[in-house]
Design an enzyme around this catalytic site. Structure first.
Site, PDB file in Angstrom:
ATOM      1  N   HIS A 276       0.821  -1.223   0.000  1.00 53.57           N
ATOM      2  CA  HIS A 276       0.000   0.000   0.000  1.00 53.57           C
ATOM      3  C   HIS A 276       0.852   1.269   0.000  1.00 53.57           C
ATOM      4  O   HIS A 276       0.391   2.331   0.406  1.00 53.57           O
ATOM      5  CB  HIS A 276      -0.970  -0.031   1.200  1.00 53.57           C
ATOM      6  CG  HIS A 276      -2.019  -1.095   1.083  1.00 53.57           C
ATOM      7  ND1 HIS A 276      -2.786  -1.527   2.137  1.00 53.57           N
ATOM      8  CD2 HIS A 276      -2.437  -1.820   0.006  1.00 53.57           C
ATOM      9  CE1 HIS A 276      -3.622  -2.477   1.715  1.00 53.57           C
ATOM     10  NE2 HIS A 276      -3.423  -2.677   0.438  1.00 53.57           N
TER      11      HIS A 276
ATOM     12  N   CYS B 133       2.913  15.493  -6.650  1.00 53.67           N
ATOM     13  CA  CYS B 133       1.867  16.447  -7.035  1.00 53.67           C
ATOM     14  C   CYS B 133       1.023  15.774  -8.122  1.00 53.67           C
ATOM     15  O   CYS B 133       1.551  15.355  -9.156  1.00 53.67           O
ATOM     16  CB  CYS B 133       2.484  17.730  -7.587  1.00 53.67           C
ATOM     17  SG  CYS B 133       1.228  18.820  -8.305  1.00 53.67           S
TER      18      CYS B 133
ATOM     19  N   CYS C  97       3.776  24.147  -8.875  1.00 56.63           N
ATOM     20  CA  CYS C  97       2.598  24.622  -9.611  1.00 56.63           C
ATOM     21  C   CYS C  97       1.492  25.168  -8.706  1.00 56.63           C
ATOM     22  O   CYS C  97       0.450  25.616  -9.184  1.00 56.63           O
ATOM     23  CB  CYS C  97       2.045  23.514 -10.515  1.00 56.63           C
ATOM     24  SG  CYS C  97       1.111  22.257  -9.625  1.00 56.63           S
TER      25      CYS C  97
ATOM     26  N   GLY D  77      -0.965  -9.588  12.528  1.00 52.97           N
ATOM     27  CA  GLY D  77      -1.684  -8.326  12.735  1.00 52.97           C
ATOM     28  C   GLY D  77      -2.476  -7.819  11.556  1.00 52.97           C
ATOM     29  O   GLY D  77      -2.435  -6.631  11.254  1.00 52.97           O
TER      30      GLY D  77
ATOM     31  N   ALA E 173       1.434  -9.205  19.085  1.00 49.15           N
ATOM     32  CA  ALA E 173       2.574  -9.582  18.249  1.00 49.15           C
ATOM     33  C   ALA E 173       3.907  -9.297  18.935  1.00 49.15           C
ATOM     34  O   ALA E 173       4.853 -10.085  18.844  1.00 49.15           O
ATOM     35  CB  ALA E 173       2.507  -8.836  16.918  1.00 49.15           C
TER      36      ALA E 173
HETATM   37  P1  OAD Z   1      -6.925  -3.969  10.412  1.00 49.26           P
HETATM   38  O1  OAD Z   1      -7.069  -2.790  11.318  1.00 49.26           O
HETATM   39  O2  OAD Z   1      -8.069  -4.307   9.539  1.00 49.26           O
HETATM   40  O3  OAD Z   1      -6.589  -5.264  11.261  1.00 49.26           O
HETATM   41  C1  OAD Z   1      -5.608  -5.252  12.257  1.00 49.26           C
HETATM   42  C2  OAD Z   1      -5.643  -6.583  12.986  1.00 49.26           C
HETATM   43  O4  OAD Z   1      -4.586  -6.566  13.932  1.00 49.26           O
HETATM   44  C3  OAD Z   1      -6.935  -6.840  13.751  1.00 49.26           C
HETATM   45  O5  OAD Z   1      -7.439  -8.129  13.415  1.00 49.26           O
HETATM   46  C4  OAD Z   1      -6.514  -6.784  15.215  1.00 49.26           C
HETATM   47  O6  OAD Z   1      -7.165  -7.752  16.006  1.00 49.26           O
HETATM   48  C5  OAD Z   1      -5.054  -7.119  15.138  1.00 49.26           C
HETATM   49  N1  OAD Z   1      -4.233  -6.530  16.233  1.00 49.26           N
HETATM   50  C6  OAD Z   1      -4.419  -5.395  16.933  1.00 49.26           C
HETATM   51  N2  OAD Z   1      -3.439  -5.186  17.825  1.00 49.26           N
HETATM   52  C7  OAD Z   1      -2.582  -6.231  17.684  1.00 49.26           C
HETATM   53  C8  OAD Z   1      -1.357  -6.608  18.318  1.00 49.26           C
HETATM   54  N3  OAD Z   1      -0.792  -5.851  19.273  1.00 49.26           N
HETATM   55  N4  OAD Z   1      -0.769  -7.758  17.926  1.00 49.26           N
HETATM   56  C9  OAD Z   1      -1.332  -8.539  16.965  1.00 49.26           C
HETATM   57  N5  OAD Z   1      -2.480  -8.231  16.328  1.00 49.26           N
HETATM   58  C10 OAD Z   1      -3.093  -7.091  16.668  1.00 49.26           C
HETATM   59  O7  OAD Z   1      -5.583  -3.705   9.583  1.00 49.26           O
HETATM   60  P2  OAD Z   1      -5.118  -4.322   8.185  1.00 49.26           P
HETATM   61  O8  OAD Z   1      -5.491  -5.757   8.082  1.00 49.26           O
HETATM   62  O9  OAD Z   1      -3.717  -3.942   8.020  1.00 49.26           O
HETATM   63  O10 OAD Z   1      -5.698  -0.018   3.577  1.00 49.26           O
HETATM   64  O11 OAD Z   1      -6.009  -3.488   7.190  1.00 49.26           O
HETATM   65  C11 OAD Z   1      -5.805  -3.642   5.821  1.00 49.26           C
HETATM   66  C12 OAD Z   1      -5.985  -2.345   5.087  1.00 49.26           C
HETATM   67  O12 OAD Z   1      -7.214  -1.727   5.452  1.00 49.26           O
HETATM   68  C13 OAD Z   1      -4.962  -1.270   5.431  1.00 49.26           C
HETATM   69  O13 OAD Z   1      -3.752  -1.435   4.758  1.00 49.26           O
HETATM   70  C14 OAD Z   1      -5.664  -0.027   5.014  1.00 49.26           C
HETATM   71  C15 OAD Z   1      -7.017  -0.298   5.616  1.00 49.26           C
HETATM   72  O14 OAD Z   1      -8.083   0.344   5.086  1.00 49.26           O
HETATM   73  C16 OAD Z   1      -5.712   1.125   2.900  1.00 49.26           C
HETATM   74  O15 OAD Z   1      -5.722   2.201   3.457  1.00 49.26           O
HETATM   75  C17 OAD Z   1      -5.726   0.931   1.410  1.00 49.26           C
HETATM   76 ZN    ZN Z   2       2.528  20.567  -8.902  1.00 48.22          ZN
END
Ligand code: OAD
Ligand code: ZN
Length: 255
Positions: A120, A128, A155, A193, A237
């Site tokens: 990502h 820009c 710009c 995570g 984690a």
């Molecule tokens: P999420 O916020 O969806 O999931 C995070 C996970 O980490 C959850 O299942 C929590 O239970 C777990 N968690 C929280 N604290 C933790 C810890 N200390 N140790 C282990 N696990 C823990 O995040 P992502 O799966 O990364 O995309 O989300 C995917 C994408 O959704 C992101 O990259 C972002 C978001 O919208 C974009 O912005 C395009």
């Molecule tokens: Zn520019």
């Protein structure tokens, strides 16, 4: 099985692996003070992702995106935690060959991981959208300290966007291709995570599984894909990964 047994089992699988691949999401950085997106204190409870994290939202109102990013500005000042360091150590030991991350915080690299595929993007570069001039984060540090929306110095456009993937934008194709290749090569695939709900990133564990990798999950809570994992460890984690690395080290020493 009690947690200690699962940590032993994960350690044993990893110690015997030749091509480990790690896949991380926001949860790995939670203990560095960066909020996750989903779950109890998730950002999407407080913010509307359509407004603050989509490309059309950014086009409509860059300020809303920046207000959200300013709130997250500790992202840029956060430090890696023991989970990031544990993964870097597995790479130094020659077991982990790549880290695939959905995070934009660069904490893996700062913990010493060398092969990091940022699905990502990351916050460190900006472009820009009008004249395509490229910037480094450091070019706008003063704006960010004053919580001012950055403006293109060439710009004058208000559409200076960090090189992160917003909703509605494609993933960087070369990075995605490499990540698919790594998932196919993995003999152990370790997810840390991530809620595994955002695609196409969430497809990678399924690809690894279908190509024969042993599957390990370390997450605070169950995910929608729990059934594909051989070992599931629920917890923080930053506590669990260093314990797994200790097991791996002791097995390596005794072999
Ligand atoms: P999420 O916020 O969806 O999931 C995070 C996970 O980490 C959850 O299942 C929590 O239970 C777990 N968690 C929280 N604290 C933790 C810890 N200390 N140790 C282990 N696990 C823990 O995040 P992502 O799966 O990364 O995309 O989300 C995917 C994408 O959704 C992101 O990259 C972002 C978001 O919208 C974009 O912005 C395009
Ligand atoms: Zn520019």
């Amino acid at each position: 099985m009690i947690e200690r047994d699962r940590i032993e089992e994960a350690g044993w699988i990893i110690a015997n692996a030749k091509y480990g691949v790690v896949f991380t999401g926001a949860g790995i950085s939670a203990e560095s003070g960066i909020p996750t997106f989903r779950g109890e204190d998730g950002l999407w409870k407080k913010y509307d992702p359509e407004e603050v994290a989509s490309i059309w939202g950014f086009r409509r109102n860059p300020r809303a995106f920046w207000e959200f990013s300013f709130e997250l500005r500790n992202k840029l000042f956060a430090e890696p935690n023991p989970a990031h360091y544990a993964i870097a150590e597995l790479e130094r030991m020659g077991i982990v060959k790549a880290v695939i991350t959905q995070n934009v915080d660069t904490l893996h690299q700062r913990a010493g991981s060398r092969r990091v595929l940022e699905l990502h993007g990351s916050m460190t570069k900006l472009d820009c959208l009008d004249c395509r001039k490229e910037y480094d984060w450091s070019d706008f540090v003063e704006n960010f300290e004053r919580r001012e929306v950055p403006r293109c110095k060439a710009c004058g456009s208000w559409y200076v966007k960090p090189r992160v993937v917003l909703f509605g934008e494609p993933l960087p194709m070369d990075v995605l291709e490499q990540a698919v290749e790594e998932a196919r090569s993995a003999d152990v695939f370790i997810v840390v995570g991530s809620s595994l709900v955002v695609y196409p990133a969430a497809e990678l564990p399924y690809i690894a599984k279908s190509c024969g990798a042993k599957m390990i999950l370390v997450n605070a809570e169950p995910t929608v894909a729990d059934h594909i994992f051989d070992v599931r460890i629920y917890g923080r984690a930053g506590e669990i990964l260093p314990r797994i690395v200790e097991v791996v080290k002791s097995l390596k020493q005794n072999s």
